[in-house]
Scaffold this active site. Structure first.
Site, PDB file in Angstrom:
ATOM      1  CG  HIS A  48       0.223   5.984  -0.609  1.00 25.11           C
ATOM      2  ND1 HIS A  48      -0.853   6.236  -1.425  1.00 25.11           N
ATOM      3  CD2 HIS A  48      -0.292   5.689   0.611  1.00 25.11           C
ATOM      4  CE1 HIS A  48      -1.975   6.109  -0.731  1.00 25.11           C
ATOM      5  NE2 HIS A  48      -1.664   5.776   0.511  1.00 25.11           N
ATOM      6  CG  HIS A  79      -1.837   1.136   1.366  1.00 22.79           C
ATOM      7  ND1 HIS A  79      -3.209   0.997   1.341  1.00 22.79           N
ATOM      8  CD2 HIS A  79      -1.605   2.471   1.546  1.00 22.79           C
ATOM      9  CE1 HIS A  79      -3.778   2.180   1.492  1.00 22.79           C
ATOM     10  NE2 HIS A  79      -2.813   3.083   1.631  1.00 22.79           N
ATOM     11  CD  GLU A  80       1.472   3.429   3.704  1.00 15.23           C
ATOM     12  OE1 GLU A  80       1.633   4.509   3.088  1.00 15.23           O
ATOM     13  OE2 GLU A  80       0.456   3.186   4.381  1.00 15.23           O
TER      14      GLU A  80
END
Length: 221
Positions: free
Chosen positions: A127, A123-124
């Site tokens: 980003h 997820h990160e």
């Protein structure tokens, strides 16, 4: 997109988040019970070692993490996994975070499993990929909404079995519902999305284009 009950009232927005937090807190208490008598510092050290062990294993052996690292490098944003992937204790409800200045934060005291850490790390990293390729303004509600949609959609955190473990048993469009729900929970906590329906409107406005944007993947993981 409507989040009203049949009588027209708003349901408690954080109910699903509270359910997940309860599950995680129960796991955390069980983890601590294994080390009854240990000091907070000793527990934090064990959590840190476990986080580092899982992180290193994923970086070395996980094809998804390897894929993201390769694509970050190709985009001109190569990550130093020791410098930019940090296992630290956190006192907030999220399991991780990304900052262009600091890199990726992994909340060592919030992981219920290695798979949970994998989803958070992916997820990160999504980003980070978006920041590298499009210079996301995370203080803009619509841009942040797009970033959350993409990260949740592509990281694997809305897989069917993962949703079942959260107590969500829907079959029809369960993936899209999961992405919308989890993105909205995050957006509602942001200063840039404060105000009546600001988060909902931002999510709706960018939904189609951002949900269908799968870069750097060819399909949803």
């Amino acid at each position: 997109m409507s989040d009203s009950t049949k009588d027209g009232s708003k349901p408690p927005l954080m109910d699903k988040e509270k359910e997940e937090k309860k599950l995680l807190d129960n796991w955390t208490n069980s983890f601590k019970s294994l080390f009854s008598g240990a000091t907070d510092e000793e527990i934090a050290l064990k959590e840190h070692k476990r986080c580092e062990k899982w992180k290193k294993s994923l970086i070395k052996n996980n094809s998804l993490i390897e894929f993201m690292l390769e694509n970050l490098k190709k985009s001109g944003c190569e990550f130093d996994v020791e410098k930019h992937f940090k296992c630290v204790p956190c006192d907030f409800k999220r399991s991780g975070g990304f900052s262009p200045e600091l890199g990726i934060i992994l909340c060592q005291n919030r992981f219920s499993s290695k798979r949970h850490l994998q989803d958070t790390l992916t997820h990160e990293m999504i980003h980070a990929f978006d920041q590298c390729t499009t210079k996301v303004n995370f203080n803009n509600c619509e841009q942040h909404a797009c970033a959350e949609i993409r990260a949740i959609n592509l990281s694997g955190e809305c897989k069917f079995l993962t949703e079942v473990k959260r107590g969500n048993f829907g079959f029809a469009s369960h993936h899209q519902k999961c992405v919308k729900r989890r993105a909205l929970i995050t957006l509602k906590d942001l200063d840039c999305c404060k105000g009546e329906n600001v988060a909902e409107d931002a999510l709706l406005h960018v939904w189609k284009s951002c949900f269908n944007d799968k870069a750097p993947f060819d399909e949803i993981y």
